[in-house]
Scaffold this motif. Structure first.
Motif, PDB file in Angstrom:
ATOM      1  N   GLN A 121       0.843  -1.196   0.000  1.00  0.00           N
ATOM      2  CA  GLN A 121       0.000   0.000   0.000  1.00  0.00           C
ATOM      3  C   GLN A 121       0.880   1.249   0.000  1.00  0.00           C
ATOM      4  O   GLN A 121       1.735   1.415   0.862  1.00  0.00           O
ATOM      5  CB  GLN A 121      -0.920   0.037   1.213  1.00  0.00           C
ATOM      6  CG  GLN A 121      -1.827   1.260   1.212  1.00  0.00           C
ATOM      7  CD  GLN A 121      -2.753   1.301   2.420  1.00  0.00           C
ATOM      8  OE1 GLN A 121      -3.054   0.278   3.022  1.00  0.00           O
ATOM      9  NE2 GLN A 121      -3.190   2.489   2.774  1.00  0.00           N
ATOM     10  N   LEU A 122       0.634   2.102  -0.982  1.00  0.00           N
ATOM     11  CA  LEU A 122       1.354   3.358  -1.124  1.00  0.00           C
ATOM     12  C   LEU A 122       0.383   4.497  -0.888  1.00  0.00           C
ATOM     13  O   LEU A 122      -0.683   4.543  -1.503  1.00  0.00           O
ATOM     14  CB  LEU A 122       1.946   3.462  -2.542  1.00  0.00           C
ATOM     15  CG  LEU A 122       2.737   4.714  -2.859  1.00  0.00           C
ATOM     16  CD1 LEU A 122       4.053   4.732  -2.082  1.00  0.00           C
ATOM     17  CD2 LEU A 122       3.011   4.785  -4.361  1.00  0.00           C
ATOM     18  N   ASN A 123       0.722   5.400   0.026  1.00  0.00           N
ATOM     19  CA  ASN A 123      -0.097   6.589   0.241  1.00  0.00           C
ATOM     20  C   ASN A 123       0.451   7.712  -0.622  1.00  0.00           C
ATOM     21  O   ASN A 123       1.655   7.977  -0.617  1.00  0.00           O
ATOM     22  CB  ASN A 123      -0.095   6.988   1.710  1.00  0.00           C
ATOM     23  CG  ASN A 123      -0.842   5.984   2.567  1.00  0.00           C
ATOM     24  OD1 ASN A 123      -1.822   5.403   2.135  1.00  0.00           O
ATOM     25  ND2 ASN A 123      -0.374   5.767   3.768  1.00  0.00           N
ATOM     26  N   VAL A 124      -0.425   8.361  -1.363  1.00  0.00           N
ATOM     27  CA  VAL A 124      -0.070   9.429  -2.295  1.00  0.00           C
ATOM     28  C   VAL A 124      -0.845  10.666  -1.883  1.00  0.00           C
ATOM     29  O   VAL A 124      -2.073  10.659  -1.879  1.00  0.00           O
ATOM     30  CB  VAL A 124      -0.421   9.034  -3.748  1.00  0.00           C
ATOM     31  CG1 VAL A 124      -0.052  10.140  -4.713  1.00  0.00           C
ATOM     32  CG2 VAL A 124       0.242   7.724  -4.129  1.00  0.00           C
ATOM     33  N   ARG A 125      -0.117  11.710  -1.513  1.00  0.00           N
ATOM     34  CA  ARG A 125      -0.758  12.935  -1.016  1.00  0.00           C
ATOM     35  C   ARG A 125      -0.404  14.104  -1.927  1.00  0.00           C
ATOM     36  O   ARG A 125       0.758  14.386  -2.173  1.00  0.00           O
ATOM     37  CB  ARG A 125      -0.311  13.236   0.405  1.00  0.00           C
ATOM     38  CG  ARG A 125      -0.960  14.485   0.983  1.00  0.00           C
ATOM     39  CD  ARG A 125      -0.681  14.618   2.461  1.00  0.00           C
ATOM     40  NE  ARG A 125      -1.458  13.602   3.169  1.00  0.00           N
ATOM     41  CZ  ARG A 125      -1.304  13.305   4.460  1.00  0.00           C
ATOM     42  NH1 ARG A 125      -0.376  13.928   5.174  1.00  0.00           N
ATOM     43  NH2 ARG A 125      -2.036  12.393   5.031  1.00  0.00           N
ATOM     44  N   GLY A 126      -1.429  14.793  -2.426  1.00  0.00           N
ATOM     45  CA  GLY A 126      -1.257  15.987  -3.233  1.00  0.00           C
ATOM     46  C   GLY A 126      -1.628  17.213  -2.418  1.00  0.00           C
ATOM     47  O   GLY A 126      -2.607  17.186  -1.665  1.00  0.00           O
ATOM     48  N   TYR A 127      -0.843  18.295  -2.568  1.00  0.00           N
ATOM     49  CA  TYR A 127      -1.026  19.514  -1.773  1.00  0.00           C
ATOM     50  C   TYR A 127      -1.335  20.729  -2.641  1.00  0.00           C
ATOM     51  O   TYR A 127      -0.725  20.909  -3.693  1.00  0.00           O
ATOM     52  CB  TYR A 127       0.269  19.877  -1.041  1.00  0.00           C
ATOM     53  CG  TYR A 127       0.679  18.938   0.049  1.00  0.00           C
ATOM     54  CD1 TYR A 127       0.275  19.158   1.350  1.00  0.00           C
ATOM     55  CD2 TYR A 127       1.498  17.854  -0.216  1.00  0.00           C
ATOM     56  CE1 TYR A 127       0.675  18.304   2.369  1.00  0.00           C
ATOM     57  CE2 TYR A 127       1.906  17.007   0.793  1.00  0.00           C
ATOM     58  CZ  TYR A 127       1.490  17.233   2.072  1.00  0.00           C
ATOM     59  OH  TYR A 127       1.892  16.393   3.071  1.00  0.00           O
ATOM     60  N   VAL A 128      -2.223  21.576  -2.159  1.00  0.00           N
ATOM     61  CA  VAL A 128      -2.403  22.938  -2.652  1.00  0.00           C
ATOM     62  C   VAL A 128      -2.386  23.803  -1.402  1.00  0.00           C
ATOM     63  O   VAL A 128      -3.267  23.682  -0.549  1.00  0.00           O
ATOM     64  CB  VAL A 128      -3.743  23.123  -3.397  1.00  0.00           C
ATOM     65  CG1 VAL A 128      -3.960  24.582  -3.754  1.00  0.00           C
ATOM     66  CG2 VAL A 128      -3.802  22.266  -4.630  1.00  0.00           C
ATOM     67  N   ALA A 129      -1.364  24.643  -1.281  1.00  0.00           N
ATOM     68  CA  ALA A 129      -1.166  25.453  -0.063  1.00  0.00           C
ATOM     69  C   ALA A 129      -1.160  24.502   1.140  1.00  0.00           C
ATOM     70  O   ALA A 129      -0.383  23.571   1.174  1.00  0.00           O
ATOM     71  CB  ALA A 129      -2.218  26.536   0.045  1.00  0.00           C
ATOM     72  N   PHE A 130      -2.039  24.722   2.111  1.00  0.00           N
ATOM     73  CA  PHE A 130      -2.080  23.876   3.306  1.00  0.00           C
ATOM     74  C   PHE A 130      -3.159  22.790   3.205  1.00  0.00           C
ATOM     75  O   PHE A 130      -3.317  21.979   4.107  1.00  0.00           O
ATOM     76  CB  PHE A 130      -2.305  24.721   4.569  1.00  0.00           C
ATOM     77  CG  PHE A 130      -3.577  25.506   4.534  1.00  0.00           C
ATOM     78  CD1 PHE A 130      -4.759  24.960   5.004  1.00  0.00           C
ATOM     79  CD2 PHE A 130      -3.611  26.800   4.026  1.00  0.00           C
ATOM     80  CE1 PHE A 130      -5.944  25.677   4.963  1.00  0.00           C
ATOM     81  CE2 PHE A 130      -4.785  27.530   3.998  1.00  0.00           C
ATOM     82  CZ  PHE A 130      -5.956  26.959   4.457  1.00  0.00           C
ATOM     83  N   LEU A 131      -3.891  22.759   2.103  1.00  0.00           N
ATOM     84  CA  LEU A 131      -4.910  21.738   1.894  1.00  0.00           C
ATOM     85  C   LEU A 131      -4.281  20.541   1.195  1.00  0.00           C
ATOM     86  O   LEU A 131      -3.381  20.692   0.374  1.00  0.00           O
ATOM     87  CB  LEU A 131      -6.047  22.288   1.037  1.00  0.00           C
ATOM     88  CG  LEU A 131      -6.759  23.526   1.580  1.00  0.00           C
ATOM     89  CD1 LEU A 131      -7.737  24.053   0.554  1.00  0.00           C
ATOM     90  CD2 LEU A 131      -7.471  23.196   2.877  1.00  0.00           C
ATOM     91  N   TYR A 132      -4.762  19.339   1.500  1.00  0.00           N
ATOM     92  CA  TYR A 132      -4.233  18.150   0.857  1.00  0.00           C
ATOM     93  C   TYR A 132      -5.300  17.088   0.706  1.00  0.00           C
ATOM     94  O   TYR A 132      -6.353  17.141   1.347  1.00  0.00           O
ATOM     95  CB  TYR A 132      -3.036  17.580   1.616  1.00  0.00           C
ATOM     96  CG  TYR A 132      -3.350  17.115   3.012  1.00  0.00           C
ATOM     97  CD1 TYR A 132      -3.808  15.834   3.251  1.00  0.00           C
ATOM     98  CD2 TYR A 132      -3.164  17.959   4.105  1.00  0.00           C
ATOM     99  CE1 TYR A 132      -4.090  15.404   4.530  1.00  0.00           C
ATOM    100  CE2 TYR A 132      -3.436  17.531   5.395  1.00  0.00           C
ATOM    101  CZ  TYR A 132      -3.892  16.260   5.595  1.00  0.00           C
ATOM    102  OH  TYR A 132      -4.170  15.833   6.859  1.00  0.00           O
ATOM    103  N   ARG A 133      -4.999  16.148  -0.170  1.00  0.00           N
ATOM    104  CA  ARG A 133      -5.866  15.008  -0.411  1.00  0.00           C
ATOM    105  C   ARG A 133      -4.964  13.789  -0.531  1.00  0.00           C
ATOM    106  O   ARG A 133      -3.919  13.845  -1.183  1.00  0.00           O
ATOM    107  CB  ARG A 133      -6.625  15.247  -1.702  1.00  0.00           C
ATOM    108  CG  ARG A 133      -7.713  14.269  -1.990  1.00  0.00           C
ATOM    109  CD  ARG A 133      -8.552  14.791  -3.131  1.00  0.00           C
ATOM    110  NE  ARG A 133      -8.801  13.698  -4.049  1.00  0.00           N
ATOM    111  CZ  ARG A 133      -9.282  13.850  -5.248  1.00  0.00           C
ATOM    112  NH1 ARG A 133      -9.540  15.042  -5.712  1.00  0.00           N
ATOM    113  NH2 ARG A 133      -9.489  12.807  -6.007  1.00  0.00           N
TER     114      ARG A 133
END
Length: 143
Positions: A121-133
């Motif tokens: 399992q790989l966690n992939v996190r994308g950021y815009v400023a301080f928000l993330y998904r």
């Protein structure tokens, strides 16, 4: 007793070394964090000490051979299949960051961080400023 303690420490150390030696290089099934649907297979590979990822298979695309109409960079109008969507990821302790990830559905690029939750399992996190998904991708064997 000392022999058992030494053996236990050795096993714990070997397990920790194995975990840190794991790499995200390989093929991963991407799963949309909002719908739970499998979207694609991404192959992560290493090039000049950095990680990159390209789409090698699309699962039930809305049309045959879709292109990235929403992209605003050099990928605009390019086929999504074969497209590099993850780039310039550098290893820092037990995660990789400093790179970017593209969402071909909306054409937006995000700062990115990835880390292995476990070997599959790989966690992939994308950021815009301080928000993330964050999405969880799952290793594909023999694809």
């Amino acid at each position: 007793m000392l022999k058992q303690t030494f053996l236990a420490c050795l096993l714990i150390w070997a397990g920790a070394v194995h975990l840190f030696a794991q790499t995200p290089v390989g093929k991963w099934k991407t799963v949309d964090d909002e719908t739970g649907e499998t979207k694609s297979i991404v192959e992560i590979y290493e090039q000049q000490g950095k990680l990159y990822g390209k789409i090698v298979k699309l699962i039930d695309p809305p049309e045959p051979n879709p292109v990235c109409e929403e992209c605003t960079d050099h990928r605009k109008g390019q086929k999504i299949l074969g497209m590099v969507i993850l780039e310039n990821m550098e290893k820092e302790e037990n995660e990789w960051n400093g790179g970017k990830i593209l969402d071909p559905e909306n054409g937006k690029t995000y700062r990115c961080k990835i880390w292995l939750e476990n070997k599959d399992q790989l966690n992939v996190r994308g950021y815009v400023a301080f928000l993330y998904r964050t999405q969880s991708w799952y290793r594909v064997e023999g694809e």
